[in-house]
Structures are given as structure tokens and as C-alpha cells.
Design a protein around this motif. Structure first.
Motif, mmCIF file in Angstrom:
data_model
loop_
_atom_site.group_PDB
_atom_site.id
_atom_site.type_symbol
_atom_site.label_atom_id
_atom_site.label_comp_id
_atom_site.label_asym_id
_atom_site.label_seq_id
_atom_site.Cartn_x
_atom_site.Cartn_y
_atom_site.Cartn_z
ATOM 1 N N ILE A 25 -3.761 -13.129 -34.299
ATOM 2 C CA ILE A 25 -4.377 -13.879 -33.196
ATOM 3 C C ILE A 25 -4.881 -12.945 -32.100
ATOM 4 O O ILE A 25 -5.942 -13.190 -31.510
ATOM 5 N N SER A 26 -4.165 -11.858 -31.829
ATOM 6 C CA SER A 26 -4.634 -10.894 -30.829
ATOM 7 C C SER A 26 -5.961 -10.268 -31.254
ATOM 8 O O SER A 26 -6.880 -10.116 -30.442
ATOM 9 N N VAL A 66 -2.673 -7.238 -22.051
ATOM 10 C CA VAL A 66 -2.452 -8.591 -21.521
ATOM 11 C C VAL A 66 -2.465 -9.612 -22.657
ATOM 12 O O VAL A 66 -1.594 -10.484 -22.740
ATOM 13 N N VAL A 67 -3.441 -9.502 -23.548
ATOM 14 C CA VAL A 67 -3.556 -10.445 -24.666
ATOM 15 C C VAL A 67 -2.353 -10.317 -25.606
ATOM 16 O O VAL A 67 -1.741 -11.322 -25.995
ATOM 17 N N VAL A 68 -2.012 -9.086 -25.966
ATOM 18 C CA VAL A 68 -0.882 -8.869 -26.874
ATOM 19 C C VAL A 68 0.422 -9.336 -26.227
ATOM 20 O O VAL A 68 1.248 -9.992 -26.874
ATOM 21 N N ALA A 69 0.607 -9.017 -24.940
ATOM 22 C CA ALA A 69 1.820 -9.446 -24.233
ATOM 23 C C ALA A 69 1.922 -10.965 -24.200
ATOM 24 O O ALA A 69 3.012 -11.532 -24.384
ATOM 25 N N MET A 70 0.793 -11.636 -23.974
ATOM 26 C CA MET A 70 0.782 -13.101 -23.962
ATOM 27 C C MET A 70 1.227 -13.647 -25.315
ATOM 28 O O MET A 70 2.042 -14.578 -25.393
ATOM 29 N N MET A 71 0.720 -13.073 -26.407
ATOM 30 C CA MET A 71 1.085 -13.529 -27.741
ATOM 31 C C MET A 71 2.559 -13.263 -28.047
ATOM 32 O O MET A 71 3.247 -14.099 -28.634
ATOM 33 N N ASP A 107 8.028 -15.266 -28.836
ATOM 34 C CA ASP A 107 9.436 -15.185 -28.428
ATOM 35 C C ASP A 107 9.942 -16.536 -27.947
ATOM 36 O O ASP A 107 11.054 -16.964 -28.290
ATOM 37 N N GLN A 108 9.136 -17.234 -27.152
ATOM 38 C CA GLN A 108 9.547 -18.547 -26.634
ATOM 39 C C GLN A 108 9.629 -19.591 -27.745
ATOM 40 O O GLN A 108 10.515 -20.448 -27.731
#
Length: 204
Positions: free
Chosen positions: A52-53, A75-80, A85-86
């Protein structure tokens, strides 16, 4: 399927495997392969993040100024990674595994495979091939994790996915197998087998 797309999918799994050929993602392959469940969750997480990234950044590639591209990628990778994780924390079946993997899910953001494929492929190709490249590289990574985890859990605990396989036969688990050095030995054996089969990978 055209030859180029086929190569995009198959190359990271076999000939250009990110772990055994490019030597990326080695640290996590030593840390999360004690059990098959942990390795499977980690593999699926990396597949989702890389796929997805790569897709998102390919869609944005013509709008990102080159001087801030690394920041945008992070930013994109961290968001994914946070989303994955959630999601893992949201389900009872995966919560315990997420806890077992500890910081390693969060550290996907530092995995060279993710950032490497974005830089090497996604920023220069269309969204669909970029998505396939990300998924294929994640799958190649995951395949090696599962192979290593298979032997570590089977020989180290006598189980597979937590199900008793050898212990009921009187097998005594070998605690040495679940230590990181044995994972490195297994990786070395996989590399040796692959290079024995694929002669073009052998150094001259």
C-alpha cells in the motif's frame, strides 16, 4: 499477464529475494522467527505496508518535490505501520501476537525493504506495477521468515503454530534452536541452497 509484470512479481520471491540476495531485513528475520504465528503476522504486516505504501507513493510521485521525498515516504510508511499495529491490537486473535512481536511491528518503518522499493521502483513506475512490486517483495521477505520459523519452532519447541507435533513422540526440544545465532545459521543454509540452484547468483 505480460512478461514485465510477471518478472515484477516473481523476481523478489526467488531470484531477487530481499533477504537472501539483497541481504535486507536480516535483523527482524532473526528476531521474529521463534514461532510460525509471529513470523506469519510479521510477514503479512510487511506485505500490507510495502504494497500500500508503494501504491500511495506511486500515485503521488509526480507531486512530491524531490527535496522532501524522503520525509513524505516516512510519513506514508509510518501511517501504514500505525494502522497495521492498531488493527492487530483490535482483534483478540492477534493481540497476543502483536504483544509478543513487541517493537518489531513498529520498526517496519526502518525496514530497508520498504524504503528501498519505494525509492527503487514506486517513484518511477505506475501505481499497479508498484503495488505488485511492494506485495512481491513483502512476500519474498515473508517466505524466508516462514521457512526459518518452521525449523526454529519445530526443533526448538516441538510444535508448529502452537500445535504439538514432536513432543508427543518423546522429542526433547532443543533450546539452542530458538536462539538468534541458529536463525543466522538457517539463513546461511537457505542462501547456500539458493545459490547452488541459481548459478548466476554465485560470485565469480
Amino acid at each position: 499477464m505480460d512478461a514485465k509484470l510477471k518478472e515484477t512479481i516473481l523476481n523478489p520471491i526467488f531470484k531477487g529475494n530481499p533477504i537472501t540476495v539483497l541481504v535486507l531485513g536480516i535483523c527482524s528475520s532473526l528476531a521474529v522467527t521463534v514461532t510460525m504465528k509471529g513470523a506469519l503476522v510479521m510477514a503479512l504486516s510487511v506485505i500490507v505496508v510495502t504494497g500500500i505504501s508503494s501504491l500511495i507513493l506511486s500515485l503521488l510521485r509526480n507531486t512530491i518535490p524531490s527535496r522532501v521525498r524522503i520525509i513524505v515516504q516516512l510519513v506514508v510508511v509510518a501511517m501504514m505501520v500505525i494502522l497495521v499495529d492498531q488493527i492487530l491490537k483490535s482483534f483478540e486473535a492477534t493481540y497476543a501476537i502483536d504483544k509478543q512481536l513487541s517493537v518489531y511491528i513498529g520498526l517496519i518503518i526502518t525496514n530497508c525493504i520498504v524504503m528501498g522499493r519505494i525509492e527503487a521502483f514506486a517513484l518511477g513506475n505506475k501505481p499497479w506495477p508498484s503495488f505488485l512490486d511492494g506485495v512481491a517483495n513483502g512476500a519474498g521477505y515473508g517466505m524466508i521468515l516462514l521457512i526459518v520459523a518452521f525449523f526454529r519452532e519445530l526443533l526448538g519447541s516441538g510444535t508448529l503454530f502452537g500445535v504439538d507435533v514432536l513432543n508427543w513422540l518423546g522429542y526433547t526440544p532443543n533450546n539452542l534452536v530458538i536462539l538468534p545465532p541458529f536463525a543466522l545459521i538457517l539463513l546461511g543454509c537457505i542462501v547456500w541452497v539458493q545459490r547452488s540452484i541459481q548459478k548466476d547468483l554465485q560470485e565469480k
